[in-house]
Design a protein around this motif. Structure first.
Motif, short mmCIF file in Angstrom:
data_model
loop_
_atom_site.label_atom_id
_atom_site.label_comp_id
_atom_site.label_asym_id
_atom_site.label_seq_id
_atom_site.Cartn_x
_atom_site.Cartn_y
_atom_site.Cartn_z
N UNK A 261 0.85 -1.40 0.18
CA UNK A 261 -0.10 0.08 0.02
C UNK A 261 1.04 0.92 0.08
N UNK A 262 2.37 0.97 1.23
CA UNK A 262 3.19 2.38 0.34
C UNK A 262 3.65 2.71 -0.62
N UNK A 263 3.71 1.97 -1.48
CA UNK A 263 3.94 2.08 -2.61
C UNK A 263 3.42 3.07 -3.55
N UNK A 270 -0.19 10.50 3.78
CA UNK A 270 -1.22 10.87 3.94
C UNK A 270 -1.66 10.30 5.47
N UNK A 271 -0.08 9.20 5.12
CA UNK A 271 -0.74 8.77 6.56
C UNK A 271 0.65 9.40 7.23
N UNK A 272 1.44 9.68 6.73
CA UNK A 272 2.53 10.42 7.68
C UNK A 272 1.76 11.59 8.28
N UNK A 273 0.80 12.43 6.93
CA UNK A 273 0.48 13.90 7.86
C UNK A 273 -0.41 13.76 9.40
N UNK A 380 -7.38 12.36 4.69
CA UNK A 380 -8.08 10.79 4.30
C UNK A 380 -8.68 10.98 3.15
N UNK A 381 -8.94 11.43 2.23
CA UNK A 381 -9.43 11.97 0.55
C UNK A 381 -8.39 11.12 -0.07
N UNK A 382 -6.96 11.53 0.14
CA UNK A 382 -5.51 11.47 -0.73
C UNK A 382 -5.33 9.90 -0.26
N UNK A 383 -5.62 9.47 1.22
CA UNK A 383 -5.23 8.19 1.38
C UNK A 383 -6.46 6.85 0.85
N UNK A 400 -6.22 4.88 9.94
CA UNK A 400 -6.05 4.97 11.17
C UNK A 400 -5.40 4.70 11.55
N UNK A 401 -4.95 4.33 12.28
CA UNK A 401 -4.10 3.25 12.78
C UNK A 401 -2.60 4.84 13.02
N UNK A 402 -2.52 4.95 12.15
CA UNK A 402 -1.37 6.12 12.48
C UNK A 402 -1.52 7.33 13.08
N UNK A 403 -3.59 7.88 12.81
CA UNK A 403 -4.02 9.18 13.44
C UNK A 403 -3.49 8.43 14.59
N UNK A 404 -3.88 7.58 14.83
CA UNK A 404 -4.29 7.00 16.45
C UNK A 404 -3.04 7.27 17.03
#
Length: 503
Positions: A261-263, A270-273, A380-383, A400-404
């Motif tokens: 997924x991270x490719x 978006x996850x980092x953000x 969220x849209x970009x992710x 959601x995990x990265x946000x938490x």
């Protein structure tokens, strides 16, 4: 893609429960002084009430998304809602801080079961050209809920007592259960294997890091017991998390985190953000609420009302942003939101003083509202715009995990920083009164007001700095080729070689 004739009623039914669990990420902040007083505890212990919830929320998200894929998002959502609602009642009846922390952990588990299912349903029921608006609603609910939480908490604490910030979830949970049961469709399921070793590694690693950061100041960043030190716990946690990533790379069955997924560049950024956003949103309210109530003597409701401009602007502008991001590259909006977030928090830091006119502090609150309106929906849209149906649960679980993870690290880091700055600032104040005099609900002596204020102002610079890092991350979102529209959910058309190279 499942054909669902009425996806919007299903989404609104899920949003009610999602709004409730997001509120509980921040609602406790305004009640912390009253919980300290009622349960006779200290600052660090009461912050664990939030950290326990966030930690129990973050770790299982990696597997609960897969549970939704395997057993159906509707079924897993309803189970999580029951757990969350029952744990809310348990929180309200808790008679000591240890029981409250344990109950909050079960609340977090219920929230972890629910959250990925909302994004999964959006991804699997809305076509790409309508998913931006749906994600806009989801993102705005997340943003507004984290801001409404302290306001609602203040009203409930003043009117009924701190227990009611948890009791109020019970009737809402029942209503949410009935609506979800009736309106959310049953979607097709996919067979998955469950990575138990991955769950254990991620849980142990996160706990060691968070415990070490949050408890470090209590042990002067030295020895805890025997050869175990604070730093050894943190380092061990990082090593365990690194082992988790390695295991995800070489697990040939089905890893918790599909690294493929991270490719996708935008998914990774978006996850980092959103990790930075989770950190900032969770951490900034604690210094402000302590300042409002302990230095300025505001009630919980009054201190919560200081955040009203933020909530009104964020809630009012979020739907507009949700529509705009179907036509405008999300990075422009997200970068602006992140920078405004940093500016508002730095402004708060420079303004805080025991004598500042209280009305002046509404101005940075308004800037925070503008900032939040421009953050949640674009991220969220970009992710999610490239997620295939089979990976919808895993992708939403990772997001959601990265946000938490950001939220729980923010809670732990701000707790450590607040304690460190109080230790540094209070002894400088005349009178020599210890912070222990108010840690169980006592009034802070006037001689300590300036030192306490300095500590809170300095603590706000941490989330401000993290917001700047977030802006530096999302500025690298991929954009469409010049002349192309930002279609649907913001994806660059994959069929053209030039577009593919932009990723």
């Amino acid at each position: 893609m499942n054909k669902v004739t009425r996806p919007w009623p299903a989404l609104w039914a899920l949003v009610i429960g999602f709004f409730m669990i997001m509120i509980d990420s921040t609602i406790v902040s305004v009640a912390n002084p009253k919980i300290m007083e009622g349960l006779k505890t200290d600052i660090n212990s009461v912050i664990w009430v939030t950290s326990a919830y966030l930690l129990a929320y973050a770790v299982p998200l990696l597997i609960t998304g897969r549970l939704g894929d395997r057993f159906g998002p509707k079924n897993v959502y309803l189970i999580g809602l029951v757990v969350f609602t029952a744990a809310s009642a348990w929180c309200g009846f808790s008679g000591d801080i240890s029981m409250l922390i344990l109950a909050r952990a079960f609340q977090g588990l219920g929230a972890a079961l629910m959250t990925p299912q909302t994004m999964s349903v959006i991804t699997r029921t809305f076509p790409p050209d309508r998913r931006g608006a749906a994600m806009g609603l989801w993102g705005s609910v997340a943003g507004v809920a984290t801001l409404v939480g302290p306001i609602l908490g203040g009203v409930l604490v003043d009117g009924f007592g701190w227990e009611w910030i948890f009791f109020v979830n019970v009737p809402v949970g029942i209503i949410a259960f009935v609506l979800a049961w009736r309106l959310v469709p049953k979607l097709t399921t996919h067979t998955h294997r469950f990575d138990i070793l991955g769950v254990i590694l991620s849980a142990v690693g996160m706990f060691l890091v968070v415990f070490g950061i949050q408890e470090g100041e209590n042990y002067d960043w030295g020895t805890i017991v025997g050869p175990i030190s604070v730093w050894s716990l943190i380092i061990a946690g990082i090593i365990v998390l690194a082992a988790f990533v390695v295991w995800q790379r070489f697990n040939r069955a089905e890893p918790l985190v599909p690294l493929k997924l991270f490719r996708d560049r935008n998914f990774s950024l978006a996850n980092a953000g959103i990790t930075m956003v989770g950190f900032v949103i969770t951490s900034f309210s604690l210094p402000l609420v302590f300042f409002f109530q302990i230095v300025r003597g505001l009630t919980p409701t009054q201190s919560a009302l200081m955040l009203v401009p933020m909530a009104l602007l964020s809630g009012g502008l979020a739907p507009l942003v949700g529509k705009i991001i179907d036509r405008v590259p999300p990075r422009y909006i997200a970068v602006s939101g992140m920078l405004l977030l940093a500016i508002a928090l730095a402004w708060y830091s420079t303004m805080l003083s025991p004598t500042v006119p209280i009305g002046m502090l509404l101005l940075p609150s308004a800037v925070l509202g503008l900032a939040n309106a421009g953050i949640w929906s674009p991220l969220s849209t970009t992710a999610t715009h490239n997620l295939p149906p089979r990976d919808a649960g895993a992708g939403s679980g990772v997001y959601n995990m990265t946000r938490q993870v950001g939220a729980v690290l923010g809670s732990a880091a701000i707790a450590a920083l607040i304690q460190a700055r109080l230790t540094a600032e209070l002894p400088k104040s005349p009178g020599g009164v210890s912070m222990d005099s108010f840690s169980s609900g006592g009034a802070l002596p006037a001689a300590l007001h300036q030192g306490f204020t300095n500590a809170m102002a300095q603590s706000l610079l941490l989330p401000a700095a993290v917001a700047v890092i977030g802006a530096a991350i999302v500025v690298f979102f991929a954009k469409p080729k010049r002349g192309q529209a930002w279609e649907g959910t913001g994806s660059v058309p994959a069929q053209t070689p030039s577009a593919a190279r932009t990723r």
